[in-house]
Scaffold this motif. Structure first.
Motif, PDB file in Angstrom:
ATOM      1  N   VAL A 146       6.486  -0.096   1.716  1.00  0.00           N
ATOM      2  CA  VAL A 146       6.707  -0.417   0.303  1.00  0.00           C
ATOM      3  C   VAL A 146       5.403  -0.915  -0.303  1.00  0.00           C
ATOM      4  O   VAL A 146       4.782  -1.846   0.227  1.00  0.00           O
ATOM      5  CB  VAL A 146       7.798  -1.499   0.154  1.00  0.00           C
ATOM      6  CG1 VAL A 146       8.050  -1.811  -1.312  1.00  0.00           C
ATOM      7  CG2 VAL A 146       9.086  -1.070   0.848  1.00  0.00           C
ATOM      8  N   SER A 147       4.998  -0.296  -1.405  1.00  0.00           N
ATOM      9  CA  SER A 147       3.805  -0.738  -2.138  1.00  0.00           C
ATOM     10  C   SER A 147       4.234  -1.181  -3.531  1.00  0.00           C
ATOM     11  O   SER A 147       4.883  -0.418  -4.261  1.00  0.00           O
ATOM     12  CB  SER A 147       2.772   0.396  -2.245  1.00  0.00           C
ATOM     13  OG  SER A 147       2.339   0.796  -0.960  1.00  0.00           O
ATOM     14  N   ILE A 148       3.890  -2.414  -3.899  1.00  0.00           N
ATOM     15  CA  ILE A 148       4.230  -2.983  -5.206  1.00  0.00           C
ATOM     16  C   ILE A 148       2.949  -3.036  -6.039  1.00  0.00           C
ATOM     17  O   ILE A 148       1.978  -3.710  -5.667  1.00  0.00           O
ATOM     18  CB  ILE A 148       4.821  -4.394  -5.063  1.00  0.00           C
ATOM     19  CG1 ILE A 148       6.057  -4.363  -4.147  1.00  0.00           C
ATOM     20  CG2 ILE A 148       5.160  -4.978  -6.418  1.00  0.00           C
ATOM     21  CD1 ILE A 148       7.211  -3.560  -4.692  1.00  0.00           C
ATOM     22  N   VAL A 149       2.968  -2.323  -7.179  1.00  0.00           N
ATOM     23  CA  VAL A 149       1.763  -2.217  -8.007  1.00  0.00           C
ATOM     24  C   VAL A 149       2.114  -2.529  -9.453  1.00  0.00           C
ATOM     25  O   VAL A 149       2.855  -1.778 -10.088  1.00  0.00           O
ATOM     26  CB  VAL A 149       1.148  -0.802  -7.922  1.00  0.00           C
ATOM     27  CG1 VAL A 149      -0.170  -0.757  -8.704  1.00  0.00           C
ATOM     28  CG2 VAL A 149       0.942  -0.371  -6.497  1.00  0.00           C
ATOM     29  N   PRO A 150       1.626  -3.631 -10.025  1.00  0.00           N
ATOM     30  CA  PRO A 150       1.870  -3.908 -11.442  1.00  0.00           C
ATOM     31  C   PRO A 150       0.903  -3.144 -12.338  1.00  0.00           C
ATOM     32  O   PRO A 150      -0.246  -2.878 -11.955  1.00  0.00           O
ATOM     33  CB  PRO A 150       1.655  -5.421 -11.548  1.00  0.00           C
ATOM     34  CG  PRO A 150       0.719  -5.746 -10.438  1.00  0.00           C
ATOM     35  CD  PRO A 150       0.947  -4.744  -9.341  1.00  0.00           C
ATOM     36  N   GLN A 151       1.376  -2.802 -13.526  1.00  0.00           N
ATOM     37  CA  GLN A 151       0.530  -2.155 -14.515  1.00  0.00           C
ATOM     38  C   GLN A 151      -0.378  -3.207 -15.149  1.00  0.00           C
ATOM     39  O   GLN A 151       0.018  -4.363 -15.304  1.00  0.00           O
ATOM     40  CB  GLN A 151       1.400  -1.494 -15.575  1.00  0.00           C
ATOM     41  CG  GLN A 151       0.623  -0.771 -16.662  1.00  0.00           C
ATOM     42  CD  GLN A 151       1.550  -0.257 -17.745  1.00  0.00           C
ATOM     43  OE1 GLN A 151       2.626  -0.799 -17.943  1.00  0.00           O
ATOM     44  NE2 GLN A 151       1.136   0.781 -18.441  1.00  0.00           N
ATOM     45  N   GLY A 152      -1.568  -2.804 -15.520  1.00  0.00           N
ATOM     46  CA  GLY A 152      -2.470  -3.733 -16.178  1.00  0.00           C
ATOM     47  C   GLY A 152      -3.514  -4.277 -15.214  1.00  0.00           C
ATOM     48  O   GLY A 152      -3.541  -3.956 -14.022  1.00  0.00           O
ATOM     49  N   SER A 153      -4.392  -5.122 -15.720  1.00  0.00           N
ATOM     50  CA  SER A 153      -5.442  -5.740 -14.903  1.00  0.00           C
ATOM     51  C   SER A 153      -4.849  -6.967 -14.223  1.00  0.00           C
ATOM     52  O   SER A 153      -4.938  -8.093 -14.727  1.00  0.00           O
ATOM     53  CB  SER A 153      -6.642  -6.119 -15.777  1.00  0.00           C
ATOM     54  OG  SER A 153      -7.219  -4.967 -16.352  1.00  0.00           O
ATOM     55  N   CYS A 154      -4.212  -6.759 -13.084  1.00  0.00           N
ATOM     56  CA  CYS A 154      -3.496  -7.819 -12.382  1.00  0.00           C
ATOM     57  C   CYS A 154      -4.122  -8.037 -10.997  1.00  0.00           C
ATOM     58  O   CYS A 154      -4.534  -7.087 -10.332  1.00  0.00           O
ATOM     59  CB  CYS A 154      -2.015  -7.470 -12.236  1.00  0.00           C
ATOM     60  SG  CYS A 154      -1.154  -7.254 -13.815  1.00  0.00           S
ATOM     61  N   ARG A 155      -4.131  -9.284 -10.581  1.00  0.00           N
ATOM     62  CA  ARG A 155      -4.693  -9.661  -9.292  1.00  0.00           C
ATOM     63  C   ARG A 155      -3.684 -10.508  -8.537  1.00  0.00           C
ATOM     64  O   ARG A 155      -3.097 -11.442  -9.083  1.00  0.00           O
ATOM     65  CB  ARG A 155      -5.996 -10.455  -9.524  1.00  0.00           C
ATOM     66  CG  ARG A 155      -6.668 -10.977  -8.259  1.00  0.00           C
ATOM     67  CD  ARG A 155      -8.020 -11.602  -8.641  1.00  0.00           C
ATOM     68  NE  ARG A 155      -7.859 -12.615  -9.679  1.00  0.00           N
ATOM     69  CZ  ARG A 155      -7.578 -13.899  -9.415  1.00  0.00           C
ATOM     70  NH1 ARG A 155      -7.413 -14.306  -8.161  1.00  0.00           N
ATOM     71  NH2 ARG A 155      -7.467 -14.769 -10.406  1.00  0.00           N
ATOM     72  N   ARG A 156      -3.452 -10.131  -7.273  1.00  0.00           N
ATOM     73  CA  ARG A 156      -2.487 -10.876  -6.471  1.00  0.00           C
ATOM     74  C   ARG A 156      -3.040 -12.260  -6.166  1.00  0.00           C
ATOM     75  O   ARG A 156      -4.138 -12.415  -5.668  1.00  0.00           O
ATOM     76  CB  ARG A 156      -2.198 -10.134  -5.172  1.00  0.00           C
ATOM     77  CG  ARG A 156      -1.033 -10.698  -4.380  1.00  0.00           C
ATOM     78  CD  ARG A 156      -0.741  -9.913  -3.115  1.00  0.00           C
ATOM     79  NE  ARG A 156      -1.752 -10.097  -2.095  1.00  0.00           N
ATOM     80  CZ  ARG A 156      -2.625  -9.182  -1.702  1.00  0.00           C
ATOM     81  NH1 ARG A 156      -2.605  -7.988  -2.262  1.00  0.00           N
ATOM     82  NH2 ARG A 156      -3.523  -9.432  -0.768  1.00  0.00           N
ATOM     83  N   THR A 157      -2.260 -13.288  -6.504  1.00  0.00           N
ATOM     84  CA  THR A 157      -2.755 -14.670  -6.328  1.00  0.00           C
ATOM     85  C   THR A 157      -1.942 -15.476  -5.344  1.00  0.00           C
ATOM     86  O   THR A 157      -2.405 -16.526  -4.872  1.00  0.00           O
ATOM     87  CB  THR A 157      -2.748 -15.402  -7.683  1.00  0.00           C
ATOM     88  OG1 THR A 157      -1.421 -15.374  -8.240  1.00  0.00           O
ATOM     89  CG2 THR A 157      -3.720 -14.754  -8.666  1.00  0.00           C
ATOM     90  N   ALA A 158      -0.718 -15.058  -5.036  1.00  0.00           N
ATOM     91  CA  ALA A 158       0.111 -15.855  -4.115  1.00  0.00           C
ATOM     92  C   ALA A 158       1.129 -14.957  -3.450  1.00  0.00           C
ATOM     93  O   ALA A 158       1.574 -13.947  -4.012  1.00  0.00           O
ATOM     94  CB  ALA A 158       0.826 -16.990  -4.862  1.00  0.00           C
TER      95      ALA A 158
END
Length: 833
Positions: A718-730
């Motif tokens: 499973v790959s979770i990808v948000p639209q936009g300039s997003c960075r995983r923080t937690a």
């Protein structure tokens, strides 16, 4: 009727057997059969509910139903369809029917500008069965039309090929045997308090309990046509609720909210004196009538007169308050002298509970007198038809107790100058404790309603399994309350061609009867089409001038602050001489089949889901509202057609707007599917009203577990990808720890996404993972989404709580002009990304 005849398909020359069975006291003594509503003579009549037809000919096709009679009355079964095919005539065409699925937004449209692809479907129609079954009674498991062969296609999409399986050939095979379930929740109508551990009865048999949150599941016997359930509060705070619950005959689960009335606080009466209890005096209204109990009317079960202190609770369901319709018992129907189940129109119903003051032991009463204020009967022709009825809790049908007649010289002063004229009847209160002031009503029609997955109203995006409720409102000249009073309610479940709901109607005065209509799917209220600021006939689904005659108005027509989840129409009976009124959405009562088989191009009324910012793509197409469309394939999203497991991950997004989040689901550990796509899911995040610049998305992913052959489990990648300039923080600490203890780990190097091999365990809100298993895939998803929104494993909410029960957090910002996000790069050039 406890056993109805079942539909059959035969070839000419074969034999067929139909069966029916009725119960009652006394037991039915005679059965007769009807073909296309014509009585069959000779062997079709007798003491057995069995009809044998040998050497079938084409003219014997049609509908068959039986009628059982006894000294107590008669009852008719539902009709069963017999299809007679010519010898050698195919019942299942090898060429599949058209069925369209929407491709992802990044796929280019075809020459006609459409992004829909024809994947084909096989109708789940029955194939001819034999006549060698042992008894010939009941449902036939038999053979049905279904998928015989599928082909893999590669659809060009954003610089890569998107796999898609299409139906190549149909043929006869074993019929799917889905389980019939009714799920729901029971709560108090006034406070919403759940009925905890209440008893559930089908007839006289206790079949289970409600849960701590009031939830229940009833497995329905396959031959059931009319499901009557009784819910009992063991603490005796709420009135027993008898409900006729709608079914989806094709299988799966239907969700139903059940409301129970709170018992009115008891008053103390002296059993040795005459007493009067008003009916319907709440809210400052004039009482509808009164219950008169003469001295010595209270009896112990042994028949001994009880003259001590009596605690008497009489709870009245007042139809002058439209809010009480949802808590009224049964569906206001009775069996007439011919055995037809026909509707009643209520002027009020009341539940009685009499107990000894000291011991609390239940008491009976009788004979007692019911006096009804004739001034509350708003239609003069009803005055001579008013009757007293009691509810049979086993059948859910009302049975006549007596006739209400004008009292001789019965005028009683009211408010100094006014006088009341009463209709009076007598009854005895024994085992039955729920009574009704009703009249039979024969001015009936059907209303056609369809539900859609979005506001585009595409015919191939209709929703099935939606519970549509219709409340008949009182005629315009009636009680001057707002909203208008109600007289009846009905429910139906949408199928592939919508639903037809019975309603009172009038051909002379279009606005004589009105109807208030709502629709729910798994507890979610669907939205009706707007009626203001401008009425759009194309959106409503009804052409002018008939639409104007119906007076369509959505619930927020005059007040934008009100909900948009209901509409009201005048149930104007169609004029047979007016061509504009003979294409729906209102059909004469004898035109039920025409209503049920009406094409989608015919006039109909509409509901739709408001969650338009959601997209689903399956490599192996499957219609979640029709479990018979399931196909066994290694790449099927749902590997088991008997049990559907829905999995969601909660993603928190910190940023100035809402964001689309995609899950890409591919084979992870199974050798047959590793690296192959199962499907895509897109979901837009929803803002938390209590948190600024924070939203969350509940994103479905394919659960880990056995594939369709049930031989080896796959942990979906499973790959979770948000639209936009997003960075995983937690990342949820418990989820991180679980994944590290269950290797292998997925590559999570890219900070703009999150990847994992799906857990095989159900986990829960502490991990930010929400898993629900159900026999209905859509219901499983609705429950999981409700829990995900609430951030708990046992709650349910439609309001997003973004900080509770999350799995992964992204921080998003507005990207510089010209710079693409990872999500956008995946859409435009997935191989390179």
């Amino acid at each position: 009727m406890v056993l109805h005849p079942a539909a059959k398909v035969r070839e000419a020359g074969q034999d067929v057997i139909f069966c029916c069975e009725a119960s009652g006291a006394p037991e039915p003594q005679n059965y007769s059969w009807y073909h296309n509503e014509t009585l069959l003579e000779g062997a079709a009549q007798g003491s057995s509910g069995r009809l044998e037809l040998r050497g079938l000919a084409a003219e014997q096709a049609g509908t068959y139903r039986c009628r059982a009679t006894s000294e107590a009355g008669a009852i008719l079964s539902e009709p069963a369809q017999l299809t007679v095919l010519a010898q050698g005539q195919p019942s299942c065409r090898t060429e599949p029917e058209p069925s369209l699925v929407e491709l992802p937004s990044e796929c280019p449209p075809d020459a006609s500008g459409s992004r829909y692809y024809n994947v084909g479907r096989c109708p789940s129609s029955p194939c001819p069965g034999g006549s060698a079954e042992p008894s010939g009674c009941g449902e036939e498991s038999g053979r049905c039309c279904g998928v015989r062969r599928m082909e893999l296609r590669q659809v060009p999409c954003a610089g890569s090929l998107l796999p898609l399986k299409v139906v190549a050939e149909c043929g006869c095979g074993p019929c799917a045997q889905p389980r019939l379930l009714v799920r729901g929740r029971v709560t108090a109508a006034d406070t919403g308090e759940p009925l905890r551990f209440g008893h559930i009865f089908l007839g006289a048999t206790k079949v289970g309990f409600t849960g701590p949150q009031g939830s229940f599941t009833i497995e329905v016997p396959p031959s059931t046509r009319r499901l009557v359930a009784r819910f009992v509060d063991v603490q005796q705070r709420l009135v027993d609720a008898v409900r006729v619950l709608p079914l989806d005959r094709r299988g799966g689960a239907v969700y139903q909210e059940v409301k129970m009335l709170r018992k009115k606080e008891p008053v103390e009466l002296d059993g040795g004196r005459s007493n009067a209890i008003p009916l319907g005096e709440a809210g400052g209204r004039e009482p509808v009538g009164e219950l008169l109990l003469p001295a010595g009317a209270f009896l112990r079960p042994s028949g001994e007169v009880f003259n001590g202190t009596v605690k008497a609770s009489v709870t009245f369901v007042d139809p002058r308050d439209v809010g009480t319709a949802g808590a009224a018992s049964s569906d206001l129907s009775f069996a007439d002298a011919q055995g037809e189940i026909v509707p009643l129109r209520t002027y009020g119903m009341f539940a009685v509970d009499f107990r000894e003051g000291d011991s609390g032991a239940a008491l009976q009463a009788g004979p007692v007198q019911v006096r009804m204020d004739a001034g509350q009967v708003w239609m003069p022709e009803h005055l001579h038809k008013m009757k007293l009825w009691s509810l049979n809790p086993g059948s859910g049908l009302w049975e006549e107790e007596g006739v209400l007649k004008p009292a001789g010289g019965g005028r009683r002063k009211r408010k100094r100058r006014e006088e009341r004229t009463f209709l009076v009847g007598n009854l005895e209160i024994r085992e039955r404790r729920l009574f009704n002031l009703d009249v039979p009503e024969d001015r009936r029609c059907f209303v056609k309603v369809r539900a859609y997955s979005n506001e585009k109203f595409n015919p191939y995006e209709q929703l099935e399994g939606v519970v549509v409720n219709l409340i008949n409102l009182e005629p315009q000249p009636g009680f001057p309350s707002n909203p208008r009073a109600w007289g009846r309610f009905d429910s139906a479940v949408t199928g592939p061609n919508g639903a037809c709901l019975p309603a009172f109607c009038d051909g002379r005065s279009p606005d004589a009867y009105a109807a208030l209509v709502t629709a729910t799917l798994g507890g979610e209220e669907l939205e009706a089409v707007a009626s203001s600021p401008k009425l759009n006939p194309n959106a409503v689904g009804v052409a002018q001038p008939y639409l104007g005659k119906l007076g369509y108005r959505r619930s927020d027509h005059e007040d934008a602050a009100l909900k948009k989840t209901a509409f009201q129409i005048n149930v104007a009976k169609p004029d047979p001489n007016n061509v504009d009124e003979n294409n729906g959405p209102v059909y004469p009562y004898r035109s039920l089949r025409e209503c049920e088989e009406a094409p989608v191009s015919a006039n109909h009324l509409r509901f739709y889901r408001t969650e338009v910012d959601k997209y689903e793509y399956n490599v192996v197409p499957f219609k979640e509202s029709d479990v018979t469309s399931w196909t066994g394939d290694y790449l099927a999203w749902w590997p088991n057609p008997q049990e559907f497991r829905a999995c969601f991950i909660k993603v928190q997004l910190e940023g100035p707007r809402e964001y689309m989040v995609r899950s890409r689901n591919a084979g992870g550990s199974h050798p047959r599917t590793r690296g192959q796509l199962y499907g895509l899911r897109d979901s837009r995040s929803v803002r938390d009203p209590l948190l600024g610049d924070t939203s969350a998305a509940c994103v479905e992913f394919k659960c880990g577990g056995m594939l369709f052959d049930q031989s080896l489990a796959d942990r979906t990648l499973v790959s979770i990808v948000p639209q936009g300039s997003c960075r995983r923080t937690a990342l949820n600490a418990l989820l991180r720890d679980y994944l590290s203890r269950h290797p292998p780990l997925a590559d999570t190097n890219h900070t703009g996404a999150f990847s994992m091999l799906a857990p095989l365990d159900p986990l829960g809100h502490n991990y930010g993972i929400y898993t629900v298993t159900d026999q209905n895939p859509r219901l499983a998803k609705e429950i999981a989404i409700g829990r995900c929104f609430a951030g708990t494993s046992d709650g349910f909410s439609r309001e997003m709580r973004a900080a509770e029960g999350t799995a992964v957090t992204f921080s998003c910002q507005e990207r510089p002009p010209g710079q693409e996000s990872l999500f956008q790069r995946l859409l435009n050039a997935p191989a390179e990304a």
